[in-house]
Write a protein that holds these residues in place. Structure first.
Motif, PDB file in Angstrom:
ATOM      1  N   ASP A  28       0.850  -1.192   0.000  1.00  0.00           N
ATOM      2  CA  ASP A  28       0.000   0.000   0.000  1.00  0.00           C
ATOM      3  C   ASP A  28       0.892   1.250   0.000  1.00  0.00           C
ATOM      4  O   ASP A  28       1.338   1.713   1.045  1.00  0.00           O
ATOM      5  N   THR A  29       1.171   1.731  -1.193  1.00  0.00           N
ATOM      6  CA  THR A  29       1.974   2.946  -1.333  1.00  0.00           C
ATOM      7  C   THR A  29       1.520   3.650  -2.608  1.00  0.00           C
ATOM      8  O   THR A  29       0.623   3.167  -3.299  1.00  0.00           O
ATOM      9  N   SER A  30       2.115   4.783  -2.908  1.00  0.00           N
ATOM     10  CA  SER A  30       1.735   5.484  -4.146  1.00  0.00           C
ATOM     11  C   SER A  30       2.951   6.192  -4.721  1.00  0.00           C
ATOM     12  O   SER A  30       3.887   6.569  -4.000  1.00  0.00           O
ATOM     13  N   TRP A  33       3.350   9.571  -3.043  1.00  0.00           N
ATOM     14  CA  TRP A  33       3.979   9.580  -1.714  1.00  0.00           C
ATOM     15  C   TRP A  33       5.497   9.444  -1.867  1.00  0.00           C
ATOM     16  O   TRP A  33       6.267  10.198  -1.269  1.00  0.00           O
ATOM     17  N   ARG A  37       8.025  12.492  -0.827  1.00  0.00           N
ATOM     18  CA  ARG A  37       8.842  12.358   0.393  1.00  0.00           C
ATOM     19  C   ARG A  37      10.316  12.098   0.125  1.00  0.00           C
ATOM     20  O   ARG A  37      11.149  12.369   0.971  1.00  0.00           O
ATOM     21  N   ARG A 156       7.004  -0.687   4.140  1.00  0.00           N
ATOM     22  CA  ARG A 156       6.989   0.270   3.014  1.00  0.00           C
ATOM     23  C   ARG A 156       7.854   1.503   3.215  1.00  0.00           C
ATOM     24  O   ARG A 156       8.397   2.044   2.252  1.00  0.00           O
ATOM     25  N   ILE A 161      12.597   2.928  -0.633  1.00  0.00           N
ATOM     26  CA  ILE A 161      13.783   3.783  -0.775  1.00  0.00           C
ATOM     27  C   ILE A 161      14.944   3.072  -1.481  1.00  0.00           C
ATOM     28  O   ILE A 161      15.669   3.678  -2.263  1.00  0.00           O
ATOM     29  N   MET A 225      14.014   1.509  10.351  1.00  0.00           N
ATOM     30  CA  MET A 225      14.597   2.856  10.377  1.00  0.00           C
ATOM     31  C   MET A 225      13.666   3.831  11.076  1.00  0.00           C
ATOM     32  O   MET A 225      12.461   3.831  10.831  1.00  0.00           O
ATOM     33  N   PHE A 231      16.761  11.574   9.244  1.00  0.00           N
ATOM     34  CA  PHE A 231      16.618  12.758   8.380  1.00  0.00           C
ATOM     35  C   PHE A 231      17.152  14.002   9.122  1.00  0.00           C
ATOM     36  O   PHE A 231      17.985  14.751   8.587  1.00  0.00           O
ATOM     37  N   HIS A 262      25.545  11.688  -0.360  1.00  0.00           N
ATOM     38  CA  HIS A 262      24.938  10.356  -0.403  1.00  0.00           C
ATOM     39  C   HIS A 262      23.478  10.499  -0.834  1.00  0.00           C
ATOM     40  O   HIS A 262      22.785  11.434  -0.425  1.00  0.00           O
ATOM     41  N   ALA A 264      20.330   9.527  -0.181  1.00  0.00           N
ATOM     42  CA  ALA A 264      19.400   8.889   0.766  1.00  0.00           C
ATOM     43  C   ALA A 264      17.993   9.408   0.560  1.00  0.00           C
ATOM     44  O   ALA A 264      17.020   8.672   0.710  1.00  0.00           O
ATOM     45  N   ASN A 265      17.901  10.699   0.272  1.00  0.00           N
ATOM     46  CA  ASN A 265      16.600  11.332   0.111  1.00  0.00           C
ATOM     47  C   ASN A 265      16.853  12.686  -0.557  1.00  0.00           C
ATOM     48  O   ASN A 265      17.641  13.487  -0.052  1.00  0.00           O
ATOM     49  N   LEU A 323      25.665  10.670   5.397  1.00  0.00           N
ATOM     50  CA  LEU A 323      25.370  10.187   6.752  1.00  0.00           C
ATOM     51  C   LEU A 323      24.459   8.980   6.623  1.00  0.00           C
ATOM     52  O   LEU A 323      23.599   8.937   5.742  1.00  0.00           O
ATOM     53  N   GLY A 324      24.671   8.020   7.502  1.00  0.00           N
ATOM     54  CA  GLY A 324      23.795   6.844   7.452  1.00  0.00           C
ATOM     55  C   GLY A 324      23.989   5.956   8.662  1.00  0.00           C
ATOM     56  O   GLY A 324      24.479   6.413   9.712  1.00  0.00           O
TER      57      GLY A 324
HETATM   58  O1  UT7 Z   1      20.610   6.093   3.629  1.00  0.00           O
HETATM   59  C1  UT7 Z   1      20.442   5.903   4.985  1.00  0.00           C
HETATM   60  C2  UT7 Z   1      19.976   7.098   5.648  1.00  0.00           C
HETATM   61  N1  UT7 Z   1      18.547   7.188   5.550  1.00  0.00           N
HETATM   62  C3  UT7 Z   1      17.960   8.354   5.467  1.00  0.00           C
HETATM   63  O2  UT7 Z   1      18.608   9.359   5.410  1.00  0.00           O
HETATM   64  C4  UT7 Z   1      16.460   8.378   5.460  1.00  0.00           C
HETATM   65  C5  UT7 Z   1      15.941   9.571   6.191  1.00  0.00           C
HETATM   66  N2  UT7 Z   1      14.492   9.570   6.326  1.00  0.00           N
HETATM   67  C6  UT7 Z   1      13.644   9.689   5.292  1.00  0.00           C
HETATM   68  O3  UT7 Z   1      14.069   9.730   4.146  1.00  0.00           O
HETATM   69  C7  UT7 Z   1      12.164   9.795   5.575  1.00  0.00           C
HETATM   70  O4  UT7 Z   1      11.970   9.815   6.973  1.00  0.00           O
HETATM   71  C8  UT7 Z   1      11.313   8.677   4.942  1.00  0.00           C
HETATM   72  C9  UT7 Z   1      11.211   8.897   3.443  1.00  0.00           C
HETATM   73  C10 UT7 Z   1      11.888   7.317   5.213  1.00  0.00           C
HETATM   74  C11 UT7 Z   1       9.891   8.698   5.496  1.00  0.00           C
HETATM   75  O5  UT7 Z   1       9.314   9.954   5.317  1.00  0.00           O
HETATM   76  P1  UT7 Z   1       8.567  10.687   6.515  1.00  0.00           P
HETATM   77  O6  UT7 Z   1       8.094  11.960   5.992  1.00  0.00           O
HETATM   78  O7  UT7 Z   1       9.513  10.731   7.688  1.00  0.00           O
HETATM   79  O8  UT7 Z   1       7.336   9.750   6.764  1.00  0.00           O
HETATM   80  P2  UT7 Z   1       6.928   8.904   8.063  1.00  0.00           P
HETATM   81  O9  UT7 Z   1       7.766   7.705   8.224  1.00  0.00           O
HETATM   82  O10 UT7 Z   1       6.768   9.830   9.223  1.00  0.00           O
HETATM   83  O11 UT7 Z   1       5.476   8.448   7.665  1.00  0.00           O
HETATM   84  C12 UT7 Z   1       4.427   9.408   7.397  1.00  0.00           C
HETATM   85  C13 UT7 Z   1       3.198   8.643   6.977  1.00  0.00           C
HETATM   86  C14 UT7 Z   1       2.822   7.528   7.950  1.00  0.00           C
HETATM   87  O12 UT7 Z   1       1.417   7.435   7.973  1.00  0.00           O
HETATM   88  P3  UT7 Z   1       0.570   8.150   9.139  1.00  0.00           P
HETATM   89  O13 UT7 Z   1       1.082   7.548  10.427  1.00  0.00           O
HETATM   90  O14 UT7 Z   1       0.869   9.610   9.031  1.00  0.00           O
HETATM   91  O15 UT7 Z   1      -0.828   7.784   8.808  1.00  0.00           O
HETATM   92  C15 UT7 Z   1       3.377   6.291   7.314  1.00  0.00           C
HETATM   93  O16 UT7 Z   1       2.692   5.118   7.676  1.00  0.00           O
HETATM   94  O17 UT7 Z   1       3.421   7.998   5.726  1.00  0.00           O
HETATM   95  C16 UT7 Z   1       3.169   6.592   5.846  1.00  0.00           C
HETATM   96  N3  UT7 Z   1       4.113   5.882   4.973  1.00  0.00           N
HETATM   97  C17 UT7 Z   1       3.834   5.618   3.679  1.00  0.00           C
HETATM   98  N4  UT7 Z   1       2.759   5.855   2.919  1.00  0.00           N
HETATM   99  C18 UT7 Z   1       2.817   5.445   1.635  1.00  0.00           C
HETATM  100  C19 UT7 Z   1       5.343   5.444   5.266  1.00  0.00           C
HETATM  101  N5  UT7 Z   1       5.898   4.895   4.182  1.00  0.00           N
HETATM  102  C20 UT7 Z   1       4.987   4.982   3.181  1.00  0.00           C
HETATM  103  C21 UT7 Z   1       4.973   4.578   1.843  1.00  0.00           C
HETATM  104  N6  UT7 Z   1       3.864   4.837   1.104  1.00  0.00           N
HETATM  105  N7  UT7 Z   1       6.020   3.977   1.260  1.00  0.00           N
END
Ligand code: UT7
Length: 337
Positions: A28-30, A33, A37, A156, A161, A225, A231, A262, A264-265, A323-324
């Motif tokens: 369940d993703t899009s 999203w 993000r 997800r 990622i 993670m 982040f 790097h 990562a995002n 960073l990671g």
């Molecule tokens: O390379 C290693 C280093 N890694 C990084 O630097 C990663 C750093 N972090 C990030 O890139 C971001 O935190 C993510 C992209 C991983 C996540 O983004 P976020 O804005 O922090 O989202 P979140 O985890 O807080 O989730 C927000 C919402 C949640 O739903 P609710 O609780 O608001 O209803 C999640 O369940 O998004 C939901 N969600 C998704 N929805 C659709 C989480 N993953 C997904 C997904 N598709 N893939």
């Protein structure tokens, strides 16, 4: 004075292209999203059912780097292999790569510094070269994430990622009075953040490394993670380490022609650029097409930028940074000879 210069670069990805749309069919993703993000549009994964490890992708990237350098594998006197997804638990992928290159006594060192693996690898190659322990070093970053991801909706946040890939560079020691090659590096680690990004099992610290009666899809077998924490840490530490490494080299931010953060995002790299007041065109990003390939991301980006002739002229100065997991972070300044 001895300097470590890069003579050749290469990259490789597996043949299976996985778009965001493809992921919506298994969890369940899009597309919206993921793009919003992370900036990611697609990534490459090992084709289903194929047995390909990090050393296989590393081999393809290494052959390209060796060709560009005009080196034979036999010319190498040291191999550094950075990966968090080794082909097997042990021995290291560096040994497997050396064998695939037809070598049977060249030293090979695996390092497990995750997203900063290439930075640690390049800094280590530089130290080996400057100390006289080696003169032709192959540094490889390679990952096969796709076979170890939780592809259900539960995983997800992490799974969308990561992509598979490899990048390699041939580093040579030369004698010169010019300030070229690896001109400064700063590496850091803070293990108190280990649980922010990790794969917990198998774990040798447990009496039973692979606890019995656990389902094969126990979440601890997959990367977990704390995305927001990582982040925020990245957005704080990347500017810090930039300042640190520039000071060490006695250079200013405007002296850097291209930044290779790097991948990562995309949002992290954009926030970094805004905070540091760096023009967008000077920050190289390719996460849109490859996802996060961890240890491979910086050498893959560097290889692509050289191919596109964005960098590569004498005295072009670039900063590799990231960073990671670890958490680890660092920066390496490099100037083309
Ligand atoms: O390379 C290693 C280093 N890694 C990084 O630097 C990663 C750093 N972090 C990030 O890139 C971001 O935190 C993510 C992209 C991983 C996540 O983004 P976020 O804005 O922090 O989202 P979140 O985890 O807080 O989730 C927000 C919402 C949640 O739903 P609710 O609780 O608001 O209803 C999640 O369940 O998004 C939901 N969600 C998704 N929805 C659709 C989480 N993953 C997904 C997904 N598709 N893939």
């Amino acid at each position: 004075m001895k300097r470590s210069v890069i003579r050749g670069t290469g990259r490789a990805v597996p043949s299976r292209l996985v778009t965001n749309e493809d992921l919506t069919k298994i969890m369940d993703t899009s597309d919206e999203w993921i793009r919003q993000r992370t900036g990611i549009e697609q990534r490459y994964w090992i084709p289903e059912g194929e047995e390909l490890g990090a050393s296989d992708l590393g081999l393809e990237a290494s052959k390209k780097a060796l060709d560009l350098a005009g080196w034979q594998a036999e010319d190498l006197d040291f191999i550094i292999f950075a990966t968090l997804s080794p082909d097997i638990m042990f021995p290291g992928s560096g040994c497997l790569l050396a064998d695939k290159l037809g070598l049977n006594s060249t030293p090979a060192l695996d390092i497990r510094q995750q997203c900063t693996g290439f930075l640690y690898g390049l800094a280590t190659a530089d130290a080996y070269i400057k100390s006289g322990l080696a003169s032709k070093v192959l540094v490889v970053g390679a990952e096969v994430h796709s076979t170890g991801l939780d592809k259900s909706t539960r995983g997800r946040d992490v799974t969308v990622i990561f992509g598979d890939g490899a990048g390699a560079v041939c580093v040579e020691g030369i004698e010169t009075d010019e300030n070229v090659g690896v001109i400064a590096s700063c590496l850091h680690a803070d293990g108190s953040g280990a649980d922010s990004l990790m794969v917990e099992l198998p774990a040798s610290r447990l009496p039973d490394r692979m606890p019995k009666d656990l389902p094969a899809d126990d979440p601890r077998y997959f990367p977990s993670m704390d995305g927001k924490k990582v982040f925020k840490k990245a957005v704080r530490k990347l500017p810090e380490v930039t300042k640190e490494v520039l000071e060490k080299a006695d250079l200013a931010i405007d002296d850097v022609d291209m930044f290779f953060p790097h991948q990562a995002n995309l949002r992290i790299n954009q926030a970094y650029g805004q905070f540091m007041k760096i023009d967008e065109s000077k920050i190289f990003n390719n996460i849109q097409r490859y996802g996060n390939t961890t240890a491979a991301s910086i050498p893959m980006a560097f290889d692509e930028a050289i191919e596109q002739k964005l960098v590569g002229k004498k005295n072009d100065t670039v900063l590799f940074l990231g960073l990671g997991a670890g958490l680890t972070w660092g920066g390496v300044l490099y100037r083309f000879a």
